[in-house]
Design an enzyme around this catalytic site. Structure first.
Site, short mmCIF file in Angstrom:
data_model
loop_
_atom_site.label_atom_id
_atom_site.label_comp_id
_atom_site.label_asym_id
_atom_site.label_seq_id
_atom_site.Cartn_x
_atom_site.Cartn_y
_atom_site.Cartn_z
N THR A 35 0.84 -1.20 0.00
CA THR A 35 0.00 0.00 0.00
C THR A 35 0.88 1.25 0.00
OG1 THR A 35 -1.79 -1.14 1.16
CG2 THR A 35 -1.73 1.26 1.38
N GLY A 36 0.38 2.30 -0.66
CA GLY A 36 1.13 3.56 -0.69
C GLY A 36 1.39 3.97 -2.13
N THR A 78 4.21 4.25 -3.81
CA THR A 78 5.18 3.41 -4.53
C THR A 78 4.51 2.09 -4.92
OG1 THR A 78 6.79 4.36 -2.98
CG2 THR A 78 7.60 2.69 -4.52
N ASP A 85 6.26 -4.16 -1.45
CA ASP A 85 5.63 -3.07 -0.70
C ASP A 85 6.63 -1.92 -0.54
OD1 ASP A 85 3.84 -1.65 0.84
OD2 ASP A 85 3.58 -3.19 2.36
N GLY A 86 6.11 -0.75 -0.29
CA GLY A 86 6.95 0.41 -0.02
C GLY A 86 7.36 0.45 1.45
N GLY A 100 3.81 2.13 7.66
CA GLY A 100 2.54 2.53 8.25
C GLY A 100 2.19 3.99 8.04
N GLU A 113 -0.28 -5.11 6.14
CA GLU A 113 1.02 -5.23 5.45
C GLU A 113 1.92 -6.22 6.18
OE1 GLU A 113 1.41 -0.79 3.42
OE2 GLU A 113 2.12 -1.08 5.46
C1 5RP Z 1 1.59 2.23 4.09
C2 5RP Z 1 3.05 2.11 4.05
C3 5RP Z 1 3.76 2.62 2.85
O1 5RP Z 1 4.46 1.57 2.27
C4 5RP Z 1 4.71 3.70 3.23
O2 5RP Z 1 3.98 4.69 3.91
C5 5RP Z 1 5.41 4.30 2.01
O3 5RP Z 1 4.50 5.02 1.26
P1 5RP Z 1 4.87 5.73 -0.09
O4 5RP Z 1 5.21 4.65 -1.07
O5 5RP Z 1 3.62 6.48 -0.46
O6 5RP Z 1 6.03 6.65 0.15
O7 5RP Z 1 3.69 1.60 4.94
O8 5RP Z 1 1.07 1.78 5.31
#
Ligand code: 5RP
Length: 234
Positions: free
Chosen positions: A27-28, A30, A82-83, A96, A104
């Site tokens: 999620t996010g 990326t 995941d990011g 988070g 996640e």
């Molecule tokens: C979501 C996360 C995301 O992976 C983290 O916040 C990175 O987000 P982004 O890719 O928008 O920088 O942990 O719960």
């Protein structure tokens, strides 16, 4: 620029996905690039099943035409992508920022491998500049705050605890919980802090991901680099 780097890291990760795989989908922003890149590969004939880590990712993955399942239907996954909000040299993460840390972490822990995708700004020597998200039960929030404060004291950590969204409009996770962001500055001993947080009954989960990430694709101006653990620990 940062968004373009996030896309580059995501596109590198999608190269590791092969037909037949069961994939945890993060999620996010990326991870959203990853979902779009994966969607394109699926339209080109890649045969995978994904387990999304949030309602938001679920909606985007559906739109991209990716076959989805729940973790109950597929309890073991090959790979999660995941990011992260911060990544240290041992591939310990803070996650988070987007509020999806519980699902996640459950999905990453059910995966044979976890690849982190990020731009170079997320790589740090010491974790903690990014506020540590702690998912807490709504019940007994006041008591949990007191317990959190005493865990910080116990760990010689100073810093504010902030209910995400504020008392009037608290942010609610997909699981129906609140998030407390701990502004710590530095977390010298993530494993000890993680254990102490886990021992608080009102804490549902925290954003320290220890021993879960197997590698990271980090995109910077000079290309996408692969990060593996510096020490064999964690
Ligand atoms: C979501 C996360 C995301 O992976 C983290 O916040 C990175 O987000 P982004 O890719 O928008 O920088 O942990 O719960």
């Amino acid at each position: 620029m940062s968004d373009d780097l996030k896309r580059q890291a995501a596109e590198r990760a999608v190269e590791d996905v092969t037909s037949g795989m069961k994939i945890g989908i993060g999620t996010g922003s990326t991870a959203e690039h990853f979902v779009r890149a994966l969607g394109q590969k699926v339209r080109d004939g890649l045969d995978v099943v994904g387990v999304p880590t949030s309602e938001k990712t679920h909606a985007l993955a559906l739109k991209e035409g990716i076959s989805l399942a729940t973790l109950d239907e597929i309890p073991h996954l090959d790979l999660t992508i995941d990011g992260a909000d911060e990544i240290n040299p041992d591939l310990v993460l803070i996650k988070g920022g987007g509020g999806a840390l519980l699902r996640e972490k459950i999905v990453a822990a059910a995966s044979g491998e976890m690849i982190v995708i990020a731009d170079g700004t997320k790589v740090v020597e010491a974790l903690g500049q990014f506020p540590l998200p702690i998912e807490v039960n709504k019940f007994g929030l006041g008591a949990t705050m007191i317990a959190l404060k005493s865990v910080l004291d116990q760990n010689d950590l100073q810093g504010e605890l902030e209910l995400r969204g504020g008392a009037d409009h608290p942010f609610v996770t997909d699981g129906g919980h609140y998030i407390v962001d701990a502004h710590l500055g530095k977390i010298p001993y993530p494993a000890t802090l993680a254990d102490d947080l886990n021992a608080i009954p009102g804490v549902v989960e925290h954003g320290l991901f220890i021993g879960l990430a197997t590698k990271a694709y980090i995109a910077a101006a000079d290309g996408v680099k692969t990060l593996t653990k510096v020490s064999g620990e964690n």
